[in-house]
Scaffold this motif. Sequence first.
Motif, PDB file in Angstrom:
ATOM      1  N   GLN A 285       0.753  -1.226  -0.091  1.00 51.54           N
ATOM      2  CA  GLN A 285       0.238  -0.109  -0.090  1.00 51.54           C
ATOM      3  C   GLN A 285       0.859   1.236  -0.046  1.00 51.54           C
ATOM      4  OE1 GLN A 285      -2.948  -0.140   3.230  1.00 51.54           O
ATOM      5  NE2 GLN A 285      -3.706  -1.946   2.197  1.00 51.54           N
ATOM      6  N   GLY A 286       1.954   1.214   0.519  1.00 50.03           N
ATOM      7  CA  GLY A 286       2.616   2.505   0.655  1.00 50.03           C
ATOM      8  C   GLY A 286       2.914   3.244  -0.473  1.00 50.03           C
ATOM      9  N   PHE A 287       3.322   2.269  -1.647  1.00 52.86           N
ATOM     10  CA  PHE A 287       3.621   2.761  -3.145  1.00 52.86           C
ATOM     11  C   PHE A 287       2.522   3.889  -3.578  1.00 52.86           C
ATOM     12  CE2 PHE A 287       3.318   2.560  -7.631  1.00 52.86           C
ATOM     13  CZ  PHE A 287       4.045   3.579  -8.047  1.00 52.86           C
ATOM     14  N   THR A 288       1.303   3.112  -3.353  1.00 55.48           N
ATOM     15  CA  THR A 288      -0.027   3.890  -4.020  1.00 55.48           C
ATOM     16  C   THR A 288      -0.522   4.945  -3.192  1.00 55.48           C
ATOM     17  OG1 THR A 288      -1.096   1.885  -3.238  1.00 55.48           O
ATOM     18  CG2 THR A 288      -0.815   1.936  -5.494  1.00 55.48           C
TER      19      THR A 288
ATOM     20  N   PRO B 198       4.420  12.319  -8.170  1.00 55.45           N
ATOM     21  CA  PRO B 198       6.097  12.621  -8.519  1.00 55.45           C
ATOM     22  C   PRO B 198       6.853  11.434  -7.903  1.00 55.45           C
ATOM     23  CG  PRO B 198       5.096  14.637  -8.049  1.00 55.45           C
ATOM     24  CD  PRO B 198       3.865  13.587  -7.753  1.00 55.45           C
ATOM     25  N   LEU B 199       6.761  11.117  -6.543  1.00 55.21           N
ATOM     26  CA  LEU B 199       7.359  10.204  -6.148  1.00 55.21           C
ATOM     27  C   LEU B 199       7.252   8.825  -6.644  1.00 55.21           C
ATOM     28  CD1 LEU B 199       9.431   9.170  -3.869  1.00 55.21           C
ATOM     29  CD2 LEU B 199       7.504   9.250  -2.367  1.00 55.21           C
ATOM     30  N   GLN B 200       6.034   8.428  -6.775  1.00 56.64           N
ATOM     31  CA  GLN B 200       5.601   7.280  -7.881  1.00 56.64           C
ATOM     32  C   GLN B 200       6.455   7.249  -8.960  1.00 56.64           C
ATOM     33  OE1 GLN B 200       1.378   7.607  -7.899  1.00 56.64           O
ATOM     34  NE2 GLN B 200       1.098   6.203  -6.428  1.00 56.64           N
ATOM     35  N   LYS B 201       6.392   8.370  -9.604  1.00 53.56           N
ATOM     36  CA  LYS B 201       7.184   8.119 -10.908  1.00 53.56           C
ATOM     37  C   LYS B 201       8.758   7.837 -10.870  1.00 53.56           C
ATOM     38  CE  LYS B 201       3.843  10.731 -13.216  1.00 53.56           C
ATOM     39  NZ  LYS B 201       3.291  12.302 -14.011  1.00 53.56           N
ATOM     40  N   ARG B 202       9.317   8.481  -9.538  1.00 58.75           N
ATOM     41  CA  ARG B 202      10.564   8.242  -9.549  1.00 58.75           C
ATOM     42  C   ARG B 202      10.794   6.838  -9.058  1.00 58.75           C
ATOM     43  NH1 ARG B 202      13.313  11.101  -4.351  1.00 58.75           N
ATOM     44  NH2 ARG B 202      11.581  12.577  -4.877  1.00 58.75           N
ATOM     45  N   TYR B 203      10.059   6.487  -8.309  1.00 63.02           N
ATOM     46  CA  TYR B 203      10.129   4.868  -8.014  1.00 63.02           C
ATOM     47  C   TYR B 203      10.033   4.035  -9.148  1.00 63.02           C
ATOM     48  CZ  TYR B 203       9.472   5.569  -2.748  1.00 63.02           C
ATOM     49  OH  TYR B 203       9.895   5.778  -1.405  1.00 63.02           O
ATOM     50  N   ILE B 204       9.011   4.257 -10.244  1.00 65.95           N
ATOM     51  CA  ILE B 204       9.015   3.249 -11.203  1.00 65.95           C
ATOM     52  C   ILE B 204      10.183   3.501 -11.922  1.00 65.95           C
ATOM     53  CG2 ILE B 204       7.757   3.336 -13.352  1.00 65.95           C
ATOM     54  CD1 ILE B 204       5.000   3.895 -11.860  1.00 65.95           C
ATOM     55  N   ARG B 205      10.699   4.453 -12.100  1.00 64.33           N
ATOM     56  CA  ARG B 205      12.060   4.727 -12.930  1.00 64.33           C
ATOM     57  C   ARG B 205      13.212   4.340 -12.291  1.00 64.33           C
ATOM     58  NH1 ARG B 205      11.748  10.006 -12.963  1.00 64.33           N
ATOM     59  NH2 ARG B 205      13.225  10.346 -11.326  1.00 64.33           N
TER      60      ARG B 205
ATOM     61  N   SER C 158      -2.191  10.987  -6.062  1.00 65.96           N
ATOM     62  CA  SER C 158      -1.307   9.568  -6.489  1.00 65.96           C
ATOM     63  C   SER C 158      -1.938   9.521  -7.789  1.00 65.96           C
ATOM     64  CB  SER C 158      -1.959   8.651  -5.541  1.00 65.96           C
ATOM     65  OG  SER C 158      -1.396   9.111  -4.066  1.00 65.96           O
ATOM     66  N   MET C 159      -0.858   8.707  -8.614  1.00 63.87           N
ATOM     67  CA  MET C 159      -1.426   8.089  -9.900  1.00 63.87           C
ATOM     68  C   MET C 159      -2.710   7.188  -9.676  1.00 63.87           C
ATOM     69  SD  MET C 159       1.881   7.462 -12.271  1.00 63.87           S
ATOM     70  CE  MET C 159       2.970   6.598 -11.028  1.00 63.87           C
TER      71      MET C 159
ATOM     72  N   GLU D  96      -3.353   5.421 -15.074  1.00 58.28           N
ATOM     73  CA  GLU D  96      -1.903   5.971 -15.190  1.00 58.28           C
ATOM     74  C   GLU D  96      -0.980   4.985 -14.651  1.00 58.28           C
ATOM     75  OE1 GLU D  96       0.078  10.103 -14.070  1.00 58.28           O
ATOM     76  OE2 GLU D  96      -2.080   9.719 -13.078  1.00 58.28           O
ATOM     77  N   LEU D  97      -1.150   4.686 -13.623  1.00 65.21           N
ATOM     78  CA  LEU D  97      -0.274   3.624 -12.724  1.00 65.21           C
ATOM     79  C   LEU D  97       0.189   2.479 -13.661  1.00 65.21           C
ATOM     80  CD1 LEU D  97       1.363   2.828 -10.458  1.00 65.21           C
ATOM     81  CD2 LEU D  97      -0.588   1.898  -9.237  1.00 65.21           C
ATOM     82  N   LEU D  98      -0.865   1.740 -14.076  1.00 63.50           N
ATOM     83  CA  LEU D  98      -0.677   0.411 -14.977  1.00 63.50           C
ATOM     84  C   LEU D  98       0.011   0.885 -16.147  1.00 63.50           C
ATOM     85  CD1 LEU D  98      -1.377  -2.367 -15.359  1.00 63.50           C
ATOM     86  CD2 LEU D  98      -3.386  -1.819 -16.373  1.00 63.50           C
ATOM     87  N   GLN D  99      -0.479   2.215 -16.999  1.00 60.20           N
ATOM     88  CA  GLN D  99       0.524   2.388 -18.071  1.00 60.20           C
ATOM     89  C   GLN D  99       1.935   2.784 -17.768  1.00 60.20           C
ATOM     90  OE1 GLN D  99      -1.876   5.588 -19.409  1.00 60.20           O
ATOM     91  NE2 GLN D  99      -3.167   4.178 -20.698  1.00 60.20           N
ATOM     92  N   SER D 100       2.129   3.489 -16.690  1.00 58.57           N
ATOM     93  CA  SER D 100       3.472   3.803 -16.476  1.00 58.57           C
ATOM     94  C   SER D 100       4.406   2.472 -15.926  1.00 58.57           C
ATOM     95  CB  SER D 100       3.622   4.602 -15.123  1.00 58.57           C
ATOM     96  OG  SER D 100       3.034   5.734 -15.372  1.00 58.57           O
ATOM     97  N   ILE D 101       3.736   1.668 -15.379  1.00 59.87           N
ATOM     98  CA  ILE D 101       4.759   0.425 -15.031  1.00 59.87           C
ATOM     99  C   ILE D 101       4.750  -0.281 -16.207  1.00 59.87           C
ATOM    100  CG2 ILE D 101       4.485  -1.758 -13.572  1.00 59.87           C
ATOM    101  CD1 ILE D 101       3.140  -0.174 -11.616  1.00 59.87           C
ATOM    102  N   GLN D 102       3.697  -0.606 -17.025  1.00 58.73           N
ATOM    103  CA  GLN D 102       3.956  -1.235 -18.439  1.00 58.73           C
ATOM    104  C   GLN D 102       5.046  -0.731 -19.334  1.00 58.73           C
ATOM    105  OE1 GLN D 102      -0.404  -1.375 -19.480  1.00 58.73           O
ATOM    106  NE2 GLN D 102      -0.410  -3.422 -19.013  1.00 58.73           N
TER     107      GLN D 102
END
Length: 125
Positions: free
Chosen positions: A48-51, A56-63, A87-88, A92-98
């Motif tokens: 849960q912490g990520f979501t 901006p923090l989520q995008k940095r983690y994904i990258r 939050s995403m 949007e989250l699914l597309q970023s991770i994909q």
Amino acid sequence: IEHYAIIDLPESLELARKHLSALGLHHIRYFTPDEIKLEPSDLLISYQGFTESSAPLQKRYIRKLFASAARGYLLCHFFPKHFNLRSMQKKELLQSIQTRQKEVMIHPEEQSGIGEKNYVLTWGQ
């Protein structure tokens, strides 16, 4: 296992370090979000912490983290907007991770009882 890595806020890291050291677990590396590096990992887990983090923090983690994790397990919890945090959202989250991982799967999460908007994202089965 060579080591575990925990990424969290400084206060949470100190608490984790204290308790895990008391249990005799010393092969753990601790990082704040600003200290994370792009390095390969076998498994990335977020409960849960990520979501519940800002977009901006989520995008940095994904990258920096998701791209180099062979496997991932994310329990995703989406909550109403509060504390002016954006939050995403699911799409949007699914597309970023994909863009970083192949074969990302969505599974309904029925066990936590937290809410019906929860789900689990996995990759690298």
